[in-house]
Scaffold this motif. Structure first.
Motif, mmCIF file in Angstrom:
data_model
loop_
_atom_site.group_PDB
_atom_site.id
_atom_site.type_symbol
_atom_site.label_atom_id
_atom_site.label_comp_id
_atom_site.label_asym_id
_atom_site.label_seq_id
_atom_site.Cartn_x
_atom_site.Cartn_y
_atom_site.Cartn_z
ATOM 1 N N LEU A 97 0.865 -1.174 0.000
ATOM 2 C CA LEU A 97 0.000 0.000 0.000
ATOM 3 C C LEU A 97 0.908 1.231 0.000
ATOM 4 N N PRO A 98 0.859 2.045 -1.052
ATOM 5 C CA PRO A 98 1.816 3.166 -1.137
ATOM 6 C C PRO A 98 1.563 4.211 -0.068
ATOM 7 N N PRO A 99 2.609 4.844 0.434
ATOM 8 C CA PRO A 99 2.443 5.892 1.455
ATOM 9 C C PRO A 99 1.617 7.069 0.960
ATOM 10 N N SER A 100 1.471 7.228 -0.372
ATOM 11 C CA SER A 100 0.696 8.356 -0.906
ATOM 12 C C SER A 100 -0.763 8.296 -0.488
ATOM 13 N N PHE A 101 -1.224 7.157 -0.003
ATOM 14 C CA PHE A 101 -2.581 7.095 0.546
ATOM 15 C C PHE A 101 -2.760 8.128 1.655
ATOM 16 N N GLY A 102 -1.695 8.360 2.378
ATOM 17 C CA GLY A 102 -1.773 9.295 3.492
ATOM 18 C C GLY A 102 -1.990 10.730 3.073
ATOM 19 N N ASN A 103 -1.864 11.023 1.757
ATOM 20 C CA ASN A 103 -2.049 12.390 1.277
ATOM 21 C C ASN A 103 -3.474 12.661 0.801
ATOM 22 N N LEU A 104 -4.338 11.652 0.837
ATOM 23 C CA LEU A 104 -5.728 11.846 0.386
ATOM 24 C C LEU A 104 -6.516 12.458 1.539
ATOM 25 N N SER A 105 -6.278 13.718 1.764
ATOM 26 C CA SER A 105 -6.792 14.373 2.968
ATOM 27 C C SER A 105 -8.302 14.518 2.984
ATOM 28 N N CYS A 106 -8.973 14.364 1.814
ATOM 29 C CA CYS A 106 -10.436 14.466 1.769
ATOM 30 C C CYS A 106 -11.120 13.110 1.873
ATOM 31 N N LEU A 107 -10.318 12.049 1.906
ATOM 32 C CA LEU A 107 -10.883 10.703 1.858
ATOM 33 C C LEU A 107 -11.765 10.415 3.075
ATOM 34 N N GLU A 108 -12.984 9.920 2.799
ATOM 35 C CA GLU A 108 -13.932 9.562 3.859
ATOM 36 C C GLU A 108 -14.160 8.059 3.923
ATOM 37 N N THR A 109 -14.253 7.393 2.762
ATOM 38 C CA THR A 109 -14.432 5.931 2.738
ATOM 39 C C THR A 109 -13.364 5.324 1.835
ATOM 40 N N LEU A 110 -12.736 4.269 2.317
ATOM 41 C CA LEU A 110 -11.692 3.568 1.575
ATOM 42 C C LEU A 110 -11.939 2.074 1.685
ATOM 43 N N SER A 111 -12.043 1.396 0.533
ATOM 44 C CA SER A 111 -12.225 -0.051 0.514
ATOM 45 C C SER A 111 -11.211 -0.682 -0.421
ATOM 46 N N ILE A 112 -10.333 -1.514 0.147
ATOM 47 C CA ILE A 112 -9.338 -2.241 -0.647
ATOM 48 C C ILE A 112 -9.433 -3.742 -0.346
ATOM 49 N N SER A 113 -10.562 -4.201 0.170
ATOM 50 C CA SER A 113 -10.728 -5.608 0.546
ATOM 51 C C SER A 113 -10.608 -6.527 -0.660
ATOM 52 N N GLY A 114 -10.259 -7.791 -0.387
ATOM 53 C CA GLY A 114 -10.314 -8.819 -1.412
ATOM 54 C C GLY A 114 -9.277 -8.686 -2.499
ATOM 55 N N ASN A 115 -8.109 -8.136 -2.196
ATOM 56 C CA ASN A 115 -7.006 -8.091 -3.149
ATOM 57 C C ASN A 115 -5.871 -8.978 -2.635
ATOM 58 N N ILE A 116 -4.699 -8.833 -3.185
ATOM 59 C CA ILE A 116 -3.551 -9.635 -2.735
ATOM 60 C C ILE A 116 -2.412 -8.701 -2.329
ATOM 61 N N LEU A 117 -2.796 -7.650 -1.610
ATOM 62 C CA LEU A 117 -1.830 -6.685 -1.127
ATOM 63 C C LEU A 117 -0.962 -7.303 -0.029
ATOM 64 N N THR A 118 0.290 -6.906 0.004
ATOM 65 C CA THR A 118 1.230 -7.421 1.005
ATOM 66 C C THR A 118 2.025 -6.257 1.585
ATOM 67 N N GLY A 119 2.762 -6.560 2.634
ATOM 68 C CA GLY A 119 3.646 -5.556 3.193
ATOM 69 C C GLY A 119 3.120 -4.957 4.479
ATOM 70 N N VAL A 120 3.797 -3.914 4.911
ATOM 71 C CA VAL A 120 3.523 -3.275 6.192
ATOM 72 C C VAL A 120 2.767 -1.977 5.976
#
Length: 869
Positions: free
Chosen positions: A313-336
């Motif tokens: 999950l890229p750190p740029s997610f942290g810059n979406l300052s207007c984000l209210e709902t986020l759904s990334i379920s059901g993928n094959i994401l890995t890492g910390v």
């Protein structure tokens, strides 16, 4: 200027001002026109108004004051019709054509079932707004609607069809178009190539329309702000022209077959600088997420769930300052995922990320910048492996879901105290241990799923607002008395209760009078004793009852027949006795699963069981049932069709987790079916009883049976010749019976068969040739007089006879003499023993034990005779 002219001018201005005031006064507005009033009454006459919503449409009053009617204040002409959600049915009278100034017509969310949209609506030339959505209209959309050249809003969402959409090109003023749910498959090609869709459209909704292509005319909708194409069958990459729609604010492409790299798809979308909603879930997008996410400065809702997106999950997610709902379920994401990913997500409210291989690392004293209502981290790995302390700061939390996250430790008391809004908790499949404190939540309804942990001690008390509770698969001990009988006067909201696979003991308490909302009661695999309590008969809403694998005894109580909505009744692996009651068939007509396996039932299989037309799983194995198989088997109509068992999905928690399950013995092993698979299992097991007579030919009418086990009985006669009609059979066991004759040739058509046992009968002749039958091991056929592959006995060398197969269990001694010897010895022993035990048999428990002993001997002797002859 003289005084007279000044006075005249003043009076003129005052008069005009007064007239203006009068005209603008709503109380002095013009009354409705008489001809339009009559048109409204005719319209009402043809409607069916079950709740009398149009009671004001009567008398000689001003129709402009009638419910749902809006008139022009100056002219008195009917201008608007607001008749949504009125539960109307019936017909739409053509008298509406007399409302020549009608510009607004809303008949949405009514019940015009079986009626087509009237074509005369296309003659209401003044219409600017037409909403017929979700009103149960059927059939073709009339092309005459294309005459409504002034139309700005058209909503026809519902179960409709079209043959052509060319008429849409005439709606030059259209700004909002919604045809969701309409079958547009016949017009799909036209939509793909046409450039004549109205260019002024700002909102375009065609979800669940059977589209295979993105409508090409969308490229010309330069004013488009909202585009919804979800639930279609569009298979392509995202077209490049889509990125030119600079005003687009909402893009919903979920539930399609879009494919390609997610990085390029999102990277090109960065040109849509006004985008606030992006839904691309349930597609075939792959690759890794782009670092360009911070370009979506205005993005508020992002759904990328259930694709094949990989990597971190890229750190740029942290810059979406207007984000209210986020759904990334059901993928094959890995890492910390660390605290840095959430640095600027101050507005985040809902976070759904289940089903990935992500690790969340936070410090013990971290205070998140957000206030969540929904947090779903199923299958993550939490570091440290404990319930995060930062959850205490989330005072608005409604949904907390962390199953299978490898968290351990005890349940902290703050979990039940920190949030008054908590409605859903799932901490199942973890390593939590210790005692569970009493659960008292303030929310009006709540679901608590904490099964498959390592809890011990007594069951906790729960507040009356809890309606789903799963504490199964742990080590809770003690009795059920305090749980069910505490505070008897307080009605309980609990609907789904699963306490199976624990160490609970004692009797089932007779305290169910205040638990009348129970629909699922699962107490299986405990150490419960005694009878079924009388108060279970008060559970009139009960749909499934699981008491399997306990030490319950006695006859089935008649008060269970009050539970007429039961779909699953599993009483297997207990010590119930007596005859199977007739009322099961007459009163429990909704049963889909009936399992009485491994009890002490005797007598005939009651013919009333055949009234269970919804039955999909019938398991009466390992009892002392006798007599013949009922010939009315064809009444099991659910075994003659395939409907995916929709009735099993009634007991579903808020996130779609289906509590229901059932155990089925098939192919020699017991399998637990749950969720979607349960509705797809069709099984019949009557094995290990004393059932005699022929296998009724009616069995072969149950063409969707997947598993049939009639082994270890006294069945005689031939295998039904039409057994090959049961094309879905996967497992068939007829072993240890007295069947004779040849194997039915039609059995070669059973192409799904993967488990077969015909051993130890009196079958003769050649094994039918088929790819399936010859693939089984010889053990499937031994103990008969058969020849041909897979057996080593060659039919051509036997001259029509097959030598007897040596009895592997008895060393091949003289068959005929040994058979009669064993029978004489057994009968002599029984008659002699009768005089000694006669007095003991007057006692019921002794008689049951002796009856089972006698039955087992007779079955073994009959088996010896069958093998020897």
């Amino acid at each position: 200027m003289n005084m007279g002219s000044t006075v005249v001018r003043f009076l003129s201005i005052a008069t005009l001002f007064t007239i203006s005031l009068l005209l603008c006064n709503a109380n002095l507005s013009a009354p409705c026109k008489q001809n339009e009033r009559q048109a409204l009454l005719k319209f009402k006459h043809d409607l069916e108004d079950p709740f009398n919503q149009l009671s004001s449409w009567a008398g000689e009053g001003d129709c402009c004051n009638w419910t749902g009617v809006v008139c022009n204040n100056l002219t008195g002409h009917v201008r608007e019709f607001h008749l949504a959600e009125m539960s109307f049915s019936g017909k739409i009278n053509p008298s509406l054509l007399n409302l020549t100034h009608l510009s607004y017509l809303d008949l949405s969310i009514n019940n015009f079932q079986g009626m087509q949209i009237p074509s005369f609506l296309g003659s209401l030339k003044s219409l600017r707004y037409l909403n017929l959505s979700d009103s149960m209209f059927v059939g073709l959309i009339p092309h005459q609607l294309g005459n409504l050249t002034s139309l700005q809003v058209l909503d026809l969402s519902g179960d409709l069809e079209v043959e052509s959409l060319e008429w849409i090109s005439g709606l030059s003023q259209l700004q909002h178009l919604d045809m969701s749910g309409a079958n547009l498959s016949k017009a799909s090609d036209w939509l793909r190539v046409t450039n004549t869709l109205p260019s002024l459209v700002e909102s375009f909704h065609m979800s669940a329309c059977g589209l295979y292509h993105i409508p090409g005319g969308i490229a010309n909708m330069t004013n488009l702000k909202f585009l919804n194409l979800r639930y279609n069958s569009i298979s392509s990459t995202i077209p490049k022209w889509l990125y030119r729609l600079r005003h687009l604010q909402s893009l919903i492409l979920s539930y399609n077959y879009f494919h390609g790299e997610i990085s390029s798809s999102l990277g090109n979308l960065t040109s849509l600088c006004k985008l606030t909603t992006l839904h691309m879930s349930r597609n075939n997008l792959n690759g890794q997420l782009t670092d360009k996410l911070d370009h979506f400065e205005k993005l508020r809702h992002l759904d990328l769930s259930y694709n094949s997106i990989s990597g971190p999950l890229p750190p740029s997610f942290g810059n979406l300052s207007c984000l209210e709902t986020l759904s990334i379920s059901g993928n094959i994401l890995t890492g910390v995922v660390s605290q840095l990913h959430f640095t600027n997500l101050r507005r985040l409210v809902e976070f759904y990320a289940s089903g990935n291989s992500l690790t969340l690392e936070t410090t013990p004293h971290w205070l998140p910048p957000f206030q969540l209502t929904d947090l779903v981290l199923n299958d993550w790995h939490l570091e440290p492996s404990e319930l995060p302390m930062w959850l205490q700061s989330q005072t608005q939390l409604r949904v907390l879901s962390m199953p299978n996250t490898r968290i351990s430790g005890t349940i902290p008391t703050w979990l039940w105290n920190f949030s008054s809004q908590l409605e859903y908790i799932d901490l199942s499949e973890n390593k939590l241990y210790g005692e569970v404190p009493h659960i008292f939540l303030n929310s009006q309804s709540s679901e608590i799923l904490m099964g498959s942990n390592q809890f011990n001690g007594s069951l906790p008390l729960v507040s009356s607002t809890v309606w789903t509770l799963d504490l199964s698969n742990s080590s809770f001990s003690g009795t059920l008395f305090h749980f069910f009988c505490n505070n008897k006067s307080e009605p309980k909201a609990l609907s789904i209760l699963h306490l199976g696979n624990n160490l609970l003991s004692g009797k089932i308490p007779d305290c169910f009078r205040n638990w009348k909302n129970l629909e699922t009661l699962n107490l299986e695999s405990n150490n419960l004793i005694g009878n079924i309590p009388r108060s279970l008969g008060y559970l009139l809403s009960l749909k499934s009852l699981h008491l399997r694998n306990n030490h319950l005894h006695g006859e089935l109580p008649p008060y269970l027949k009050k539970c007429t909505y039961l779909t699953i009744l599993d009483l297997s692996y207990n010590k119930f006795l007596g005859k199977i009651p007739m009322w099961i068939g007459s009163s429990l007509s909704h049963l889909r699963v009936l399992s009485l396996r491994s009890n002490q039932f005797h007598g005939h299989i009651p013919y009333k069981l055949c009234d269970l037309t919804s039955l999909q799983i019938l398991d009466l194995a390992h009892n002392n049932l006798s007599g013949r198989m009922p010939r009315c088997l064809y009444n099991f109509t659910a075994m003659t069709r395939f409907d995916f068992g929709s009735a099993f999905y009634n007991n579903v928690s808020s996130d779609g987790y289906i509590i229901e399950n059932a155990n089925v013995v098939t192919k020699g092993r017991e399998v637990k079916y749950g969720r979607l698979l349960l509705g797809m299992v069709i099984s019949l097991d009557l094995s290990d009883n004393i059932i005699s007579g022929e296998i009724p030919k009616e069995l072969t009418s149950l063409i969707y049976l997947q598993s049939v086990n009639l082994s270890y009985n006294l069945l005689s006669g031939r295998i039904p010749p039409k057994i090959g009609d049961m094309r879905w059979l996967e497992s068939l066991d007829l072993s240890m019976n007295q069947l004779c004759g040849q194997i039915a040739p039609s059995m070669s058509r059973l192409t799904f068969l993967s488990a077969l046992n015909l051993s130890y009968n009196n079958l003769t002749g050649e094994i039918p040739k088929s790819t399936q039958l010859q693939s089984f091991d010889q053990s499937s056929f031994i103990g008969n007089k058969l020849c041909g592959p897979p057996l080593e006995v060659n039919c051509s060398n036997t001259n029509g006879t097959v030598p007897p197969v040596a009895d592997q269990k008895h060393g091949g001694s003289d068959l005929l003499e040994d058979g009669w010897f064993y029978l004489s010895l057994g009968l002599g022993f029984l008659f002699g023993f009768w005089s000694v035990l006669g007095s003991l048999l007057l006692n019921l428990p002794w008689s049951i034990v002796f009856s089972r002993f006698q039955n087992s001997i007779v079955k073994k002797l009959c088996g010896v005779i069958v093998e020897h002859f």
